[in-house]
Scaffold this active site. Structure first.
Site, short mmCIF file in Angstrom:
data_model
loop_
_atom_site.label_atom_id
_atom_site.label_comp_id
_atom_site.label_asym_id
_atom_site.label_seq_id
_atom_site.Cartn_x
_atom_site.Cartn_y
_atom_site.Cartn_z
N LYS B 89 -5.32 20.86 4.75
CA LYS B 89 -6.48 20.94 5.63
C LYS B 89 -6.86 19.60 6.22
O LYS B 89 -6.89 18.59 5.53
CB LYS B 89 -7.69 21.47 4.85
CG LYS B 89 -7.60 22.94 4.46
CD LYS B 89 -8.87 23.37 3.72
CE LYS B 89 -8.73 24.73 3.07
NZ LYS B 89 -8.72 25.85 4.03
N SER B 247 -10.65 30.17 -3.59
CA SER B 247 -11.13 29.98 -4.95
C SER B 247 -10.83 31.18 -5.83
O SER B 247 -10.88 31.07 -7.06
CB SER B 247 -12.65 29.75 -4.90
OG SER B 247 -12.99 28.94 -3.80
#
Lengths: 220, 305
Positions: B89, B247
């Site tokens: 990212k 997550s």
């Protein structure tokens, strides 16, 4: 979109762009559809006049009267794991042992190889073609490229996407394409064929080059 | 047959090549990992790619502060530990982080709202890179603006780090509905596409392409809040080409088994019996936060425009 939607045969009703001259009038081709670039193969095969069956279950594999099978691109380690988890590997190996004609591109080539020199941990192949392959042989994605190849079937517009290469080929394997040179040259081997199988490092289905698909349907 | 004695020219970084890798990820699961060990667990579970980052979104949310590109050492370790594609990212608008990631040899860059934006006006000019980009979108106009900037893959944003799939559902439904509406406009009266482009705040040519074909010209994944095999299968049934799980895996009780189950459910998304089977005995899912309880400034999906 889900592959079976994208592959919906809008085009199947129209007349094929090029007739299938060699074998069955309208062959039925399965495409292993657990993961990867299924829709592109489906669209191309339908354009060429084949009936396409996405194969995600044992039933689709064994009960569709398949004349041929395509193993598409995708992540080879993922497809291998799903084949085993869904108990598809054994029936697939059996049908290939009985001689089902098969075309594999990229991850499909890796699945067809007898040996993977750099497998993911525990990764298995189907050992249909006596070749050793190296996964991701040309570098990371930044090195992925399109290139015109001089193949045994003439010039082919090929897309190499984190592509594998054949590092050695055994008896009965014909080299049909090399990268950077013609077949007589010394470029890395990126296409091979046996009586049963065609295995390509690259993706003709992404560039829209029908040469190998047309030849595959001719064999059926 | 033609004579080709000249050395063949090789074209890297073209839209076909950039979009092509995403096409090969279809039907797969891309997993957030923060260590080489997690990356190996993800690969072993059948992930099609991993997203290398320092903290998963749930921890970014819990710990606060400015979230940035990961340490190059960490990214190197993850690239070396697996054979599947590695994504990483960069902050929205941070073109130098993107240059660094390209230099490190990542296979895809996610210009991500999960990190703190570096530019509140401009996104990265993605055409100028050889490495492809994936970008988030909450609606069709946002997706098409990212395509105009050179994105080669779109993911609906959802609300990362919550374990609440409701925003992901909203975003994929919105994008699909807006595409269907555009297609209907094209069939009924193509003259109205100019105004449609104005309303979508996206370039006319891309709007017209989507209207004609009824789909995005790139792969559309779903992200943000996917935590269970059923979540992943629902995204697929709603028309996603694949899913990102952030997550949801490594914040759960049994990451390896959950990762494998989510991969299986993504592949067999339209088979409830298979999803039921794979959903059994996975232990605790990530605890999660209801998006409705999140104050607006903490909603990541609102970053990017």
């Amino acid at each position: 979109m889900p592959e079976h939607d994208a592959a919906a045969p809008v085009r199947a009703a129209t007349s094929p762009v090029r007739g299938v001259s060699g074998g069955v009038a309208r062959p039925t081709v399965g495409i292993l559809a657990l993961q990867g670039g299924v829709a592109e193969h489906a669209a191309m095969l339908e354009t060429l006049g084949a009936r396409v069956v996405p194969v995600r279950t044992e039933g689709a594999l064994t009960e569709s009267s398949l004349d041929g099978l395509v193993l598409p691109g995708g992540e080879s380690s993922t497809v291998d794991r799903l084949l085993r988890r869904f108990q598809l590997r054994d029936p697939l190996v059996e049908m290939l042992a009985e001689g089902l004609p098969v075309l594999g591109t990229c991850a499909g080539m890796i699945l067809l190889a007898e040996q993977i020199v750099d497998p993911a941990p525990g990764q298995q192949s189907l050992a249909v073609v006596p070749i050793s392959v190296q996964r991701n042989a040309f570098g990371p994605q930044a090195d992925s490229a399109t290139e015109m190849l001089e193949t045994t079937l003439g010039p082919v517009n090929a897309a190499f996407i984190r592509a594998p290469a054949v590092v050695s080929a055994g008896d009965g394997v014909a080299v049909v394409a090399r990268r950077g040179t013609d077949v007589a040259g010394d470029g890395p081997i990126v296409g091979v064929a046996t009586d049963q199988a065609v295995a390509l490092s690259f993706h003709p289905e992404l560039t829209g080059d029908v040469t190998f698909h047309h030849e595959f349907l001719d064999r059926l | 047959m033609t004579e080709t004695s000249a050395a063949p020219t090789s074209t890297t970084g073209s839209p076909l090549v950039k979009r092509g890798l995403a096409e090969m990820l279809k039907g797969g699961v891309i997993m957030d990992v923060v260590t080489a060990e997690q990356a190996r667990i993800a690969e072993d579970a059948g992930a099609v790619a991993v997203m290398a980052l320092e903290r998963v979104p749930a921890d970014i949310r819990a710990q606060g502060g400015v979230a940035r590109m990961s340490d190059p050492d960490l990214i190197d370790q993850i690239i070396e530990s697996v054979s599947i594609p590695v994504m990483a990212k960069a902050r929205i608008g941070h073109f130098v982080e993107a240059q660094v990631l390209q230099e490190l040899g990542v296979d895809y860059i996610d210009e991500s709202e999960v990190l703190s934006p570096a530019d509140y006006v401009n996104h990265i000019h993605k055409h100028s890179f050889t490495v492809p980009f994936v970008c988030g979108a909450t609606n069709l106009g946002e997706a098409l603006r990212r395509l105009a900037e050179g994105a080669a893959m779109i993911r609906s944003k959802g609300e990362a780090g919550t374990g609440d799939v409701s925003e992901a559902t909203k975003h994929i439904r919105t994008i699909r509905k807006q595409i269907a509406d555009l297609q209907a406009t094209f069939r009924a009266n193509p003259d109205e596409l100019f105004v449609a482009a104005k309303q979508l705040q996206a370039p006319y040519d891309i709007v017209r392409e989507v209207a004609e074909t009824g789909k995005l010209p790139v792969v559309l994944f779903t992200a943000g809040g996917v935590a269970t095999p059923a979540d992943a299968a629902m995204m697929m049934q709603l028309g996603a080409d694949g899913v990102f799980v952030g997550s949801g895996i490594f914040k759960s009780g049994n990451p390896a088994q959950r990762a494998e189950a989510i991969v299986a459910a993504t592949a067999q998304y339209d088979d409830p019996a298979a999803i039921a089977k794979t959903s059994r005995g996975l232990g605790e899912a990530m605890v999660g936060i209801n998006v409705a309880d999140l104050p607006a400034p903490h909603r990541l999906a609102e970053r990017g425009w």
